[in-house]
Design a protein around this motif. Structure first.
Motif, PDB file in Angstrom:
ATOM      1  N   SER A  91      -6.545  -0.884   1.884  1.00  0.00           N
ATOM      2  CA  SER A  91      -6.618  -0.905   0.420  1.00  0.00           C
ATOM      3  C   SER A  91      -5.205  -0.976  -0.161  1.00  0.00           C
ATOM      4  N   PRO A  92      -4.899  -2.011  -0.925  1.00  0.00           N
ATOM      5  CA  PRO A  92      -3.567  -2.130  -1.509  1.00  0.00           C
ATOM      6  C   PRO A  92      -3.432  -1.369  -2.818  1.00  0.00           C
ATOM      7  N   CYS A 130       0.950  -3.935   3.000  1.00  0.00           N
ATOM      8  CA  CYS A 130      -0.404  -3.449   3.273  1.00  0.00           C
ATOM      9  C   CYS A 130      -0.799  -3.796   4.701  1.00  0.00           C
ATOM     10  N   ALA A 155       0.849  -1.196   0.000  1.00  0.00           N
ATOM     11  CA  ALA A 155       0.000   0.000   0.000  1.00  0.00           C
ATOM     12  C   ALA A 155       0.881   1.241   0.000  1.00  0.00           C
TER      13      ALA A 155
END
Length: 123
Positions: free
Chosen positions: A49-50, A44, A30
């Motif tokens: 949310s990557p 991440c 991320a």
């Protein structure tokens, strides 16, 4: 082949990023800082949310490739059932989704610590 659909252009299917901490290949990463001409990334976080999956190990401060679409092997953080919706754990591995952001669907069963095939849905 009748009714075949082929993409004409796939922007950002892979991107280059700079590791702000050592990154293990096959894990979700991320954003981890301000953009400086490269996307800064680290593993991440849990349910986060990557930006993509590291295609290989990336040493601190080095550039590497991130995969952002397709069916990609990602390290499992637990037992995975084929068809399960997945999210990131705190180390960037995929686990069965509970409350985090869905990052994809397992297309095969998986075992903790080993790669599992994931149809990514992060774009």
């Amino acid at each position: 082949m009748p009714n075949e659909s082929k993409p004409l252009f796939r922007p950002a299917a892979t991107i280059t990023a700079r590791a702000t901490a050592a990154v293990t290949g096959g894990r979700l990463v991320a954003p981890s800082g301000p953009y400086d001409g490269n996307f800064p990334v680290a593993h991440c976080g849990d349910g986060a949310s990557p930006l993509g999956v590291a295609a290989a190990d990336i040493a601190l401060g080095q550039l590497g490739t991130l995969l952002r679409e397709g069916i990609v092997p990602v390290t499992a953080g637990g037992s995975i059932t084929a068809g399960a919706a997945l999210q990131s754990d705190a180390q960037g591995r995929v686990v069965t989704r509970t409350t985090g952001r869905t990052v994809g669907v397992a297309v095969a069963t998986g075992t903790s610590g080993l790669p599992v095939q994931v149809a990514l849905s992060i774009t």
